[in-house]
Design a protein around this motif. Structure first.
Motif, PDB file in Angstrom:
ATOM      1  N   LEU A 110       0.851  -1.187   0.000  1.00 38.14           N
ATOM      2  CA  LEU A 110       0.000   0.000   0.000  1.00 38.14           C
ATOM      3  C   LEU A 110       0.886   1.236   0.000  1.00 38.14           C
ATOM      4  O   LEU A 110       1.926   1.263   0.652  1.00 38.14           O
ATOM      5  CB  LEU A 110      -0.897   0.022   1.246  1.00 38.14           C
ATOM      6  CG  LEU A 110      -1.977  -1.060   1.340  1.00 38.14           C
ATOM      7  CD1 LEU A 110      -2.699  -0.956   2.674  1.00 38.14           C
ATOM      8  CD2 LEU A 110      -2.960  -0.957   0.175  1.00 38.14           C
ATOM      9  N   VAL A 123      -2.749   2.187  -4.047  1.00 32.03           N
ATOM     10  CA  VAL A 123      -2.926   3.372  -3.197  1.00 32.03           C
ATOM     11  C   VAL A 123      -3.910   3.044  -2.066  1.00 32.03           C
ATOM     12  O   VAL A 123      -4.930   2.401  -2.292  1.00 32.03           O
ATOM     13  CB  VAL A 123      -3.461   4.573  -4.021  1.00 32.03           C
ATOM     14  CG1 VAL A 123      -3.677   5.786  -3.120  1.00 32.03           C
ATOM     15  CG2 VAL A 123      -2.502   4.919  -5.143  1.00 32.03           C
ATOM     16  N   ASP A 124      -3.574   3.480  -0.863  1.00 35.57           N
ATOM     17  CA  ASP A 124      -4.453   3.266   0.296  1.00 35.57           C
ATOM     18  C   ASP A 124      -5.651   4.206   0.224  1.00 35.57           C
ATOM     19  O   ASP A 124      -5.594   5.334   0.697  1.00 35.57           O
ATOM     20  CB  ASP A 124      -3.669   3.521   1.597  1.00 35.57           C
ATOM     21  CG  ASP A 124      -4.587   3.541   2.812  1.00 35.57           C
ATOM     22  OD1 ASP A 124      -5.633   2.848   2.788  1.00 35.57           O
ATOM     23  OD2 ASP A 124      -4.255   4.247   3.778  1.00 35.57           O
ATOM     24  N   SER A 125      -6.726   3.740  -0.351  1.00 33.68           N
ATOM     25  CA  SER A 125      -7.956   4.550  -0.366  1.00 33.68           C
ATOM     26  C   SER A 125      -8.773   4.291   0.896  1.00 33.68           C
ATOM     27  O   SER A 125      -9.546   5.148   1.332  1.00 33.68           O
ATOM     28  CB  SER A 125      -8.786   4.264  -1.618  1.00 33.68           C
ATOM     29  OG  SER A 125      -9.103   2.895  -1.698  1.00 33.68           O
ATOM     30  N   ASN A 126      -8.588   3.134   1.505  1.00 28.81           N
ATOM     31  CA  ASN A 126      -9.399   2.811   2.695  1.00 28.81           C
ATOM     32  C   ASN A 126      -9.119   3.742   3.869  1.00 28.81           C
ATOM     33  O   ASN A 126     -10.017   4.025   4.657  1.00 28.81           O
ATOM     34  CB  ASN A 126      -9.136   1.366   3.134  1.00 28.81           C
ATOM     35  CG  ASN A 126      -9.759   0.356   2.179  1.00 28.81           C
ATOM     36  OD1 ASN A 126     -10.685   0.696   1.444  1.00 28.81           O
ATOM     37  ND2 ASN A 126      -9.249  -0.863   2.185  1.00 28.81           N
ATOM     38  N   GLY A 172      -8.584  -4.515   5.676  1.00 26.96           N
ATOM     39  CA  GLY A 172      -7.558  -5.334   5.028  1.00 26.96           C
ATOM     40  C   GLY A 172      -7.072  -6.483   5.899  1.00 26.96           C
ATOM     41  O   GLY A 172      -7.158  -6.431   7.126  1.00 26.96           O
ATOM     42  N   GLY A 173      -6.590  -7.520   5.213  1.00 24.32           N
ATOM     43  CA  GLY A 173      -5.916  -8.608   5.920  1.00 24.32           C
ATOM     44  C   GLY A 173      -6.800  -9.577   6.679  1.00 24.32           C
ATOM     45  O   GLY A 173      -6.380 -10.147   7.680  1.00 24.32           O
ATOM     46  N   SER A 175      -8.877 -11.922   4.770  1.00 26.35           N
ATOM     47  CA  SER A 175      -9.351 -12.976   3.871  1.00 26.35           C
ATOM     48  C   SER A 175      -8.776 -14.305   4.312  1.00 26.35           C
ATOM     49  O   SER A 175      -8.182 -14.423   5.382  1.00 26.35           O
ATOM     50  CB  SER A 175      -8.941 -12.671   2.430  1.00 26.35           C
ATOM     51  OG  SER A 175      -8.983 -11.296   2.176  1.00 26.35           O
ATOM     52  N   ASP A 180      -2.478 -12.758   5.546  1.00 31.27           N
ATOM     53  CA  ASP A 180      -3.601 -11.948   6.008  1.00 31.27           C
ATOM     54  C   ASP A 180      -3.366 -11.676   7.493  1.00 31.27           C
ATOM     55  O   ASP A 180      -3.859 -12.358   8.382  1.00 31.27           O
ATOM     56  CB  ASP A 180      -4.938 -12.629   5.699  1.00 31.27           C
ATOM     57  CG  ASP A 180      -5.381 -12.355   4.264  1.00 31.27           C
ATOM     58  OD1 ASP A 180      -5.113 -11.246   3.769  1.00 31.27           O
ATOM     59  OD2 ASP A 180      -5.968 -13.255   3.644  1.00 31.27           O
ATOM     60  N   GLY A 222     -10.552  -5.831   2.823  1.00 27.58           N
ATOM     61  CA  GLY A 222      -9.689  -4.793   2.260  1.00 27.58           C
ATOM     62  C   GLY A 222     -10.167  -4.169   0.970  1.00 27.58           C
ATOM     63  O   GLY A 222      -9.816  -3.025   0.657  1.00 27.58           O
ATOM     64  N   ASN A 223     -10.971  -4.903   0.211  1.00 26.96           N
ATOM     65  CA  ASN A 223     -11.447  -4.312  -1.038  1.00 26.96           C
ATOM     66  C   ASN A 223     -12.215  -3.035  -0.718  1.00 26.96           C
ATOM     67  O   ASN A 223     -13.058  -3.020   0.185  1.00 26.96           O
ATOM     68  CB  ASN A 223     -12.350  -5.295  -1.795  1.00 26.96           C
ATOM     69  CG  ASN A 223     -11.553  -6.120  -2.785  1.00 26.96           C
ATOM     70  OD1 ASN A 223     -10.963  -5.576  -3.717  1.00 26.96           O
ATOM     71  ND2 ASN A 223     -11.518  -7.420  -2.556  1.00 26.96           N
TER      72      ASN A 223
HETATM   73  P1  AMP Z   1      -6.970  -7.918   1.708  1.00 25.27           P
HETATM   74  O1  AMP Z   1      -8.285  -8.020   2.396  1.00 25.27           O
HETATM   75  O2  AMP Z   1      -5.957  -7.184   2.489  1.00 25.27           O
HETATM   76  O3  AMP Z   1      -6.486  -9.251   1.242  1.00 25.27           O
HETATM   77  O4  AMP Z   1      -7.215  -7.045   0.416  1.00 25.27           O
HETATM   78  C1  AMP Z   1      -8.149  -7.370  -0.546  1.00 25.27           C
HETATM   79  C2  AMP Z   1      -8.022  -6.425  -1.715  1.00 25.27           C
HETATM   80  O5  AMP Z   1      -8.245  -5.092  -1.269  1.00 25.27           O
HETATM   81  C3  AMP Z   1      -6.682  -6.425  -2.395  1.00 25.27           C
HETATM   82  O6  AMP Z   1      -6.894  -6.353  -3.802  1.00 25.27           O
HETATM   83  C4  AMP Z   1      -6.006  -5.173  -1.917  1.00 25.27           C
HETATM   84  O7  AMP Z   1      -5.168  -4.627  -2.901  1.00 25.27           O
HETATM   85  C5  AMP Z   1      -7.166  -4.248  -1.653  1.00 25.27           C
HETATM   86  N1  AMP Z   1      -6.837  -3.370  -0.525  1.00 25.27           N
HETATM   87  C6  AMP Z   1      -6.458  -3.778   0.706  1.00 25.27           C
HETATM   88  N2  AMP Z   1      -6.242  -2.740   1.519  1.00 25.27           N
HETATM   89  C7  AMP Z   1      -6.491  -1.631   0.783  1.00 25.27           C
HETATM   90  C8  AMP Z   1      -6.446  -0.240   1.072  1.00 25.27           C
HETATM   91  N3  AMP Z   1      -6.084   0.202   2.287  1.00 25.27           N
HETATM   92  N4  AMP Z   1      -6.773   0.626   0.082  1.00 25.27           N
HETATM   93  C9  AMP Z   1      -7.133   0.173  -1.125  1.00 25.27           C
HETATM   94  N5  AMP Z   1      -7.201  -1.124  -1.458  1.00 25.27           N
HETATM   95  C10 AMP Z   1      -6.886  -2.029  -0.519  1.00 25.27           C
END
Ligand code: AMP
Ligand code: MG
Length: 331
Positions: A110, A123-126, A172-173, A175, A180, A222-223
């Motif tokens: 990120l 990019v961290d949009s979350n 995020g993290g 799944s 994760d 995270g999506n």
């Molecule tokens: P995760 O749940 O961390 O496995 O992420 C699932 C999906 O969400 C992946 O495609 C990541 O690239 C995307 N993702 C995770 N964290 C972020 C975030 N902070 N901002 C944007 N996209 C994210």
């Protein structure tokens, strides 16, 4: 008589006194005549219009009265409410503290908004979304820096953050994959539940408590759209309850589908939609774009989330649908 006069004066029949806005009425006086409706005389004055009793007089109790409940518990204190409290002499009231909500985006690769992501980076949009959603829900956000998929760093960052948190949100993290980190670290504590919720988007979820004060934590998928919808469904109502709001939930409305679309079997679908005014009062509901959980473009255009029940697999044009109105984002 200028405003601010504190001594009493007394008028008898046939007398007038020149009085300014905000000055106290002399004893015996019954009405005020605008100076424009007089000849402006000083020793003697002629009035050019009748002066019915009570004209242009502000009476005590004509706004709110002694004993009135002027604001109920749970009222949001905006400019108007604070003005009222000041006017009735309350310089202090009991309030709910704004909950302090720490947001912590996790995931290797990120990068901060404004930086160009390299190959394999996102990019961290979350982080922005959680911060803004926390403010919108009526709480104080604290956005921590990005944390890579490193269990020790994540645990340390989380532990340090607990001192200033009433609630923690980590997108995020969570799944089922390796790396994760959130799930990996928090699973071992035994105080955080991880599982799947029958909704789309936003299936993987976690909730529990962490730290010595048993601080509540929501671990969101995270999506970006999954994170947003999860925040809407689970985190926002909790923040609003903590902040003392009486109604923690979004406004629900019945709309009419302006198009057909499909929905997954066995899951509640929360579809991003635009609302269109219609003559019968029920809004028209049109999908605002692609419904993938990575598609922020359609989320940014959405006025509402359509709640399609788990047993419904298709919405047809003309069907009645339930929508959750995203008020603050309405154009
Ligand atoms: P995760 O749940 O961390 O496995 O992420 C699932 C999906 O969400 C992946 O495609 C990541 O690239 C995307 N993702 C995770 N964290 C972020 C975030 N902070 N901002 C944007 N996209 C994210
Ligand atoms: Mg992952």
């Amino acid at each position: 008589m200028p405003a601010g006069v504190t001594s009493q004066t007394r008028l008898v029949a046939g007398q007038t006194v020149r009085i300014m806005t905000g000055a106290p009425m002399p004893e015996g006086a019954e009405a005020v005549v605008p100076v424009e409706q007089s000849d402006g005389g000083v020793h003697e004055v002629q009035l050019r219009a009748p002066a019915p009793a009570g004209q242009h007089v502000r009476r005590a109790g004509a706004d709110v009265r002694t004993g009135d409940v002027v604001l109920r518990a749970g009222a949001v204190l905006g400019p108007a409410q604070l003005a009222l409290l000041a006017a009735v002499g309350r310089s202090r009231v009991r309030v709910h503290a704004r909950p302090r909500v720490v947001g912590l985006s996790t995931g290797s690769g990120l990068v901060e908004p404004g930086r160009l992501p390299g190959f394999g980076q996102v990019v961290d949009s979350n982080g922005m979304m959680v911060t803004a959603a926390v403010i919108d829900a009526g709480a104080s956000p604290h956005r921590l820096g990005l944390v890579a998929d490193d269990p020790a760093v994540f645990l340390q960052t989380l532990t340090d953050a607990l001192a200033r948190a009433d609630l923690v949100v980590t997108p995020g993290g969570v799944s089922a994959g390796a790396y994760d980190t959130v799930k990996e670290v928090l699973s071992t504590l035994g105080t955080v539940w991880f599982g799947k919720v029958a909704m789309q988007p936003g299936m993987p979820q976690g909730f529990g408590t962490v730290g010595p004060a048993a601080t509540p934590i929501f671990t969101l998928p995270g999506n970006p759209v999954s994170a947003f919808v999860s925040f809407e469904m689970f985190v926002r109502p909790v923040i609003r309850r903590l902040a003392g709001h009486r109604e923690p939930h979004r406004r629900r409305e019945t709309g009419v589908a302006l198009q057909s679309w499909t929905a997954p079997a066995g899951k509640v679908q929360l579809a991003r939609a635009e609302l269109v005014a219609r003559s019968d009062g029920r809004p028209g509901v049109r999908l605002s774009g692609g419904q993938g959980s990575h598609q922020l473009g359609s989320l940014a255009l959405a006025d509402a989330l359509v709640v399609v029940p788990a047993d419904v697999t298709a919405v047809a044009e003309g069907d009645e649908v339930q929508v959750l109105v995203l008020d603050r984002w309405r154009r």
